[in-house]
Design an enzyme around this catalytic site. Structure first.
Site, PDB file in Angstrom:
ATOM      1  N   GLU A  91       3.490  -5.427   2.293  1.00 39.49           N
ATOM      2  CA  GLU A  91       2.724  -5.583   1.009  1.00 39.49           C
ATOM      3  C   GLU A  91       3.787  -5.576  -0.190  1.00 39.49           C
ATOM      4  O   GLU A  91       3.653  -4.904  -1.152  1.00 39.49           O
ATOM      5  CB  GLU A  91       2.000  -4.408   0.742  1.00 39.49           C
TER       6      GLU A  91
ATOM      7  N   GLU B 133      -4.763  -5.934  11.000  1.00 37.54           N
ATOM      8  CA  GLU B 133      -5.364  -4.616  10.792  1.00 37.54           C
ATOM      9  C   GLU B 133      -6.679  -5.012  10.616  1.00 37.54           C
ATOM     10  O   GLU B 133      -7.397  -4.146   9.654  1.00 37.54           O
ATOM     11  CB  GLU B 133      -4.791  -4.040   9.570  1.00 37.54           C
TER      12      GLU B 133
ATOM     13  N   ASN C 194       4.150  -8.645   6.383  1.00 35.08           N
ATOM     14  CA  ASN C 194       2.694  -8.252   6.553  1.00 35.08           C
ATOM     15  C   ASN C 194       1.925  -7.913   5.114  1.00 35.08           C
ATOM     16  O   ASN C 194       2.636  -7.215   4.371  1.00 35.08           O
ATOM     17  CB  ASN C 194       2.528  -6.927   7.604  1.00 35.08           C
TER      18      ASN C 194
ATOM     19  N   HIS D  91      -8.602  -6.801   6.200  1.00 32.18           N
ATOM     20  CA  HIS D  91      -9.510  -5.737   5.920  1.00 32.18           C
ATOM     21  C   HIS D  91     -10.517  -6.590   4.930  1.00 32.18           C
ATOM     22  O   HIS D  91     -10.539  -6.697   3.834  1.00 32.18           O
ATOM     23  CB  HIS D  91      -8.734  -4.726   4.889  1.00 32.18           C
TER      24      HIS D  91
ATOM     25  N   ASP E  31     -10.696  -5.003  10.085  1.00 34.89           N
ATOM     26  CA  ASP E  31     -11.826  -4.440  10.019  1.00 34.89           C
ATOM     27  C   ASP E  31     -12.897  -5.093   9.275  1.00 34.89           C
ATOM     28  O   ASP E  31     -12.411  -5.931   8.280  1.00 34.89           O
ATOM     29  CB  ASP E  31     -11.779  -2.986   9.707  1.00 34.89           C
TER      30      ASP E  31
END
Length: 498
Positions: free
Chosen positions: A171, A276, A212, A248, A278
């Site tokens: 990030e 990651e 990432n 996300h 979801d």
């Protein structure tokens, strides 16, 4: 498409207390590992892990050290997922909370779990502006590079040869594509990224090195910044192997440009991965939202499969109870493949179908994942007297899948009615190998705990139509013999095994 802006704190800030997790967990969770195609020959239905690996990718999950004491979460993680990402245990504030004092215990426990279950491990993360000890942020600029290099070298050397990949820098960009004004950027400018990658490669030459970030999944200013950085690093010969796109997502908002975006990175010679995943929704969940979530998970899975160089997908949690989403986005949740009882949702069915399986939609998925579920409870809960009395001895076949570790195992069994009449109420008798003791079960009552054992249906799964199947399972300890159960008979009629 609207910009998906993550509110703070970010997912990896979300720390869970063990008691909170334990309070939401039921032993029914491992039933998800037994979602089996009817009539599957040779073995129980394939898991997410098996299906993904058959397509040349991995399907992973993220768990914490607090999850290791819970057999429900670990059983599902090890049976369904092939990649493990520690949620917090390899971050700077855990590993080096004070200068030069390293604590690898939490991370080591997760790596050991992954190794014991033949899972790969993703290191997460070496350099990140968040969960960074104050002593690093307060260093004079002239000392930050030395601290960063020492942290990377010591940490990556400790895990040398044990990890598939490292998220070396996490990030680093703002939403407009500018670099975050963190301690590393202030001290070294954008060059800190190349420095971190070179340091990590020197410490562990075998681990894949990734950058990432989130909100980089579609074509936008932030993903452009990541692309331009990656292209520049590659042109300079900086060791960079892949880009992680966190994934996300908000319900119904998978970027239409996801595939094109991934492909421009693979054209640089880089791996890409959804790291990651979801898909969160406004609560309460309902049938329409769960169906859309299934389409979203399938879309991501199909996109990865369609992009040469997409190596895998990881979900950021095992199920809804251990997801970061509700604690960070009030009024939102139900973001994973498994509901609050760790039962598979329509998103699970859609995902395994995208991976090549053909499964019937599991009964729990017809109810909202954050509402009381009519789906199965642990074997200690429903009374077997609520089941109909077994009638009719039909021809039967039993297939199974076993997952064993040092002193324990889980076994999932599927009964297929190969006869021409419906089974109304079933009792499956079988023999456990010596030294095995059942500790709990799901989708059936299982007793006694050793020797000659009988599994009886619960109130909701007592009927098996001709050609139909029903699945149940159990967890057991063993003293060395982790072999499968045998000598099956259904309502007194011997069953074949495959």
């Amino acid at each position: 498409m609207p910009v998906r802006t993550l509110r703070t704190p970010h997912p990896r800030n979300a720390r869970r207390a063990l008691g909170t997790v334990a309070a939401t967990v039921t032993a029914a969770a491992l039933a998800a590992a037994a979602l089996l195609p009817a009539g599957q020959a040779g073995a129980a239905g394939p898991s997410l892990r098996t299906l993904a690996e058959s397509k040349g990718i991995y399907f992973g999950t993220a768990i914490s050290q607090f999850d290791l004491g819970n057999a429900t979460i670990t059983g599902l993680a090890s049976s369904q997922f092939g990649m493990l990402t520690p949620t917090n245990e390899m971050k700077w504030d855990t590993v080096e909370s004070s200068p030069g004092n390293f604590n690898f215990g939490p991370g080591d426990r997760l790596v050991s779990f992954a190794q014991a279950n033949s899972m790969k491990t993703r290191g997460h993360t070496l350099v990140w502006h968040s969960q960074l000890p104050s002593w690093v942020s307060n260093l004079p600029n002239s000392q930050v590079q030395g601290a960063m290099r020492n942290h990377i070298t010591t940490t990556a050397t400790h895990y040398k040869g044990k990890l598939y990949a490292w998220d070396v820098v996490n990030e680093m960009f703002n939403e407009d594509g500018s670099f975050r004004n963190d301690a590393f950027y202030r001290a070294m400018g954008s060059g800190f990224v190349a420095d971190a990658l070179r340091t990590a490669r020197a410490a562990d030459p075998s681990a894949k090195l990734y950058l990432n970030d989130y909100n980089t999944e579609g074509l936008n200013a932030k993903s452009d910044a990541m692309y331009n950085l990656a292209k520049s690093l590659k042109s300079q010969g900086v060791p960079l192997d892949g880009i992680g796109f966190q994934g996300h997502f908000i319900l119904g908002q998978i970027p239409s440009s996801l595939k094109a975006n991934l492909e421009r990175f693979t054209a640089l010679g880089l791996e890409v991965a959804i790291t990651e995943l979801d898909v969160r929704m406004p609560l309460p969940a309902d049938g329409a939202k769960l169906a859309q979530q299934g389409r979203d998970f399938a879309s991501v899975t199909n996109t990865c499969l369609a992009v040469k160089g997409c190596v895998g997908i990881s979900q950021w949690a095992v199920g809804d109870p251990d997801s970061w989403v509700p604690g960070t986005f009030p009024g939102e949740g139900a973001a994973t493949l498994y509901d609050n009882n760790y039962q598979p949702k329509p998103a699970y069915t859609a995902t395994v179908n995208a991976l090549g399986a053909s499964t019937a939609s599991p009964s729990p998925s017809t109810s909202p994942s954050n509402s009381p579920s009519p789906s199965p409870s642990p074997s200690s809960s429903p009374s077997p007297t609520s089941s109909p009395s077994p009638t009719g001895g039909a021809t039967c076949k039993v297939t199974g899948e076993i997952n064993a570790w040092n002193t324990g195992l889980t076994e999932n069994l599927t009964i297929t009615n190969t006869g021409s009449t419906t089974v109304n109420g079933w009792a499956l008798a079988f023999t456990l190998p010596g030294g095995q003791t059942v500790t709990n079960g799901w989708n059936a009552t299982v007793s006694p705990a050793t020797g000659q054992v009988t599994a009886r249906n619960l109130s909701y799964n007592g009927t098996i139509a001709p050609g139909g199947s029903v699945s149940f399972g159990f967890q057991a300890t063993h003293s060395g013999n982790a072999g499968p159960a045998g000598q099956f008979s259904l309502n007194g009629v011997a069953c074949s095994t495959a």
